[in-house]
Motif scaffolding. Structure first.
Motif, PDB file in Angstrom:
ATOM      1  N   ASP A  58      34.801  28.111  40.318  1.00 52.91           N
ATOM      2  CA  ASP A  58      35.967  27.521  39.638  1.00 52.91           C
ATOM      3  C   ASP A  58      36.083  27.997  38.191  1.00 52.91           C
ATOM      4  O   ASP A  58      37.198  28.168  37.688  1.00 52.91           O
ATOM      5  N   VAL A  59      34.948  28.190  37.547  1.00 52.62           N
ATOM      6  CA  VAL A  59      34.992  28.644  36.149  1.00 52.62           C
ATOM      7  C   VAL A  59      35.519  30.077  36.092  1.00 52.62           C
ATOM      8  O   VAL A  59      36.350  30.412  35.239  1.00 52.62           O
ATOM      9  N   SER A  60      35.058  30.926  37.031  1.00 51.86           N
ATOM     10  CA  SER A  60      35.565  32.306  37.082  1.00 51.86           C
ATOM     11  C   SER A  60      37.088  32.296  37.216  1.00 51.86           C
ATOM     12  O   SER A  60      37.798  33.037  36.531  1.00 51.86           O
ATOM     13  N   ARG A  61      37.570  31.445  38.113  1.00 51.42           N
ATOM     14  CA  ARG A  61      39.029  31.390  38.355  1.00 51.42           C
ATOM     15  C   ARG A  61      39.767  30.835  37.145  1.00 51.42           C
ATOM     16  O   ARG A  61      40.875  31.284  36.818  1.00 51.42           O
ATOM     17  N   ALA A  62      39.131  29.905  36.420  1.00 49.91           N
ATOM     18  CA  ALA A  62      39.762  29.377  35.197  1.00 49.91           C
ATOM     19  C   ALA A  62      39.857  30.495  34.149  1.00 49.91           C
ATOM     20  O   ALA A  62      40.840  30.578  33.402  1.00 49.91           O
TER      21      ALA A  62
END
Ligand code: DP6
Length: 398
Positions: free
Chosen positions: A277-281
């Motif tokens: 999720d952090v990568s996508r953020a």
């Protein structure tokens, strides 16, 4: 090469590289021959490096290997393949009856350490094998084409044998002799280019790249299409963007190629997820930032893990780092959030914050390492930097 009591000792450092056109998939798993060519930027060793000491002595009874202070199995096939290849080149160079300065049958001791988390998706195996091969080659007095040897340790390692902007040619020969790395431009070619590594997790990756890419080769039709129809055209386009120092072209293609690599992972069956999720953020943030400025000012790329690597020009870095601080406020170690090259603090215009910064996610980015393109492997002449002592065993380092 230092010689003490019949022991020869060499220490080298080698860099990490980050691919902007990704390598994913082998056509020969034994020789490590890729299904497509790839292109990378070598990162500066002031911030990220592996240091390796290799020693050979008639007193050693077996090959031994220490990684970050821990002894590991030196019989592993990739290490032995590199050792065998370097010795073969040494034998070829010396000729059969040349009295050798270093007996090729001596066993070796190797100690290697990274100044960054191992297996965190930061290409530690690339720097590791490039460093091993550089040190062994010096030890045995071998020069010339060594990327082919490093490739036998880890595919991406062949690109860490050179500085700056590097292409790994897939090659056509079944014996792999033409599957080598080539420097397209030195690190001095694009002095304004900067790299930010956003470390979102120091954990070991779930599926290693070796197993992951094999599974993709076996099951993903998208990967086959990518290698045959997409990558060749992208390589020449990327080389041109680099040649012309065209950041917009370079950045857009870098993001597209990262996205396609992760799409092949999703197309693998069962699917492989390296992004979290952090990568996508971070991906969404980069696109909002570029949209706000009306052009590509930052470009992300992700390897086989959740950490992001961001390319930007020097004059964009202070503002983007301020955006990162606002988006991912440091949990505790505020001073430690930015590491590597210094960045001047700037105040963000409120309309930029409103347009770009979403709901802040505290602690999601552990730290940001600021670096730039750098040179290839280096020989260390200072004996204080050797990782092995006069007894051939790891020294206690501070
Ligand atoms: C996603 O070089 O680690 O980082 O050859 O099996 O050792 P092996 O794989 P490795 O794969 C790197 C894959 C990548 C993309 C890249 O660096 O090009």
């Amino acid at each position: 090469m230092a010689e003490e009591r019949g022991m020869a000792l060499v220490t080298c450092t080698a860099p990490v590289n980050i691919a902007v056109i990704k390598y994913w998939g082998k056509r020969d798993t034994e020789l490590i021959l890729p299904i497509n060519s790839s292109l990378s930027v070598t990162l500066h060793q002031d911030q990220l490096r592996t240091t390796t000491t290799a020693a050979a002595s008639r007193d050693f009874t077996e090959d031994r290997l220490w990684l970050n202070g821990e002894e590991v199995d030196a019989a592993q096939p990739r290490l032995q393949a590199c050792l065998r290849e370097v010795r073969r080149l040494a034998r070829k160079r010396r000729g059969d009856d040349d009295p050798s300065p270093l007996n090729l049958s001596y066993k070796v001791h190797v100690a290697s350490e990274n100044n960054f988390p191992t297996a965190a998706g930061l290409a530690s195996s690339a720097a590791g094998y490039a460093c091993l091969v550089s040190a062994l080659a010096r030890l045995y007095g071998v020069e010339g084409e060594l990327s082919e040897v490093a490739r036998r340790g880890s595919g991406s390692a062949c690109r860490s044998m050179l500085g700056g902007f590097v292409q790994w040619h897939r090659g056509e020969r079944p014996d792999g002799r033409d599957s080598v790395a080539q420097q397209l431009a030195p690190e001095t070619h694009w002095p304004e280019l900067r790299v930010l590594i956003l470390v979102v997790s120091g954990e070991k990756k779930a599926v290693g790249s070796t197993a992951g890419m094999q599974s993709s080769v076996d099951t993903s039709p998208l990967l086959k299409y990518r290698a045959e129809a997409v990558v060749p055209e992208r390589l020449s386009r990327m080389a041109r963007h680099i040649q012309e120092r065209d950041f917009e072209g370079f950045g857009q293609l870098t993001m597209q190629d990262s996205n396609q690599f992760h799409a092949t992972c999703l197309d693998t069956f069962p699917p492989i997820f390296y992004l979290n999720d952090v990568s996508r953020a971070i991906i969404a943030l980069a696109h909002r930032y570029n949209a706000h400025h009306g052009r590509t000012k930052v470009a992300y790329t992700f390897d086989a893990g959740p950490n992001a690597v961001i390319f930007a020009l020097e004059d964009t870095v202070p503002e983007f780092v301020a955006v990162l601080r606002r988006s991912f406020p440091p949990a505790s170690n505020g001073d430690q959030f930015l590491r590597g090259l210094p960045v001047a603090p700037v105040a963000l215009p409120e309309e930029l914050v409103a347009a770009v910064v979403a709901e802040p996610v505290p602690g999601a980015v552990r730290y940001v390492l600021h670096t730039q393109p750098g040179p290839g492997p280096q020989l260390l002449r200072d004996p204080e930097r050797h990782l092995l002592g006069a007894d051939g065993l790891p020294r206690r380092t501070a």
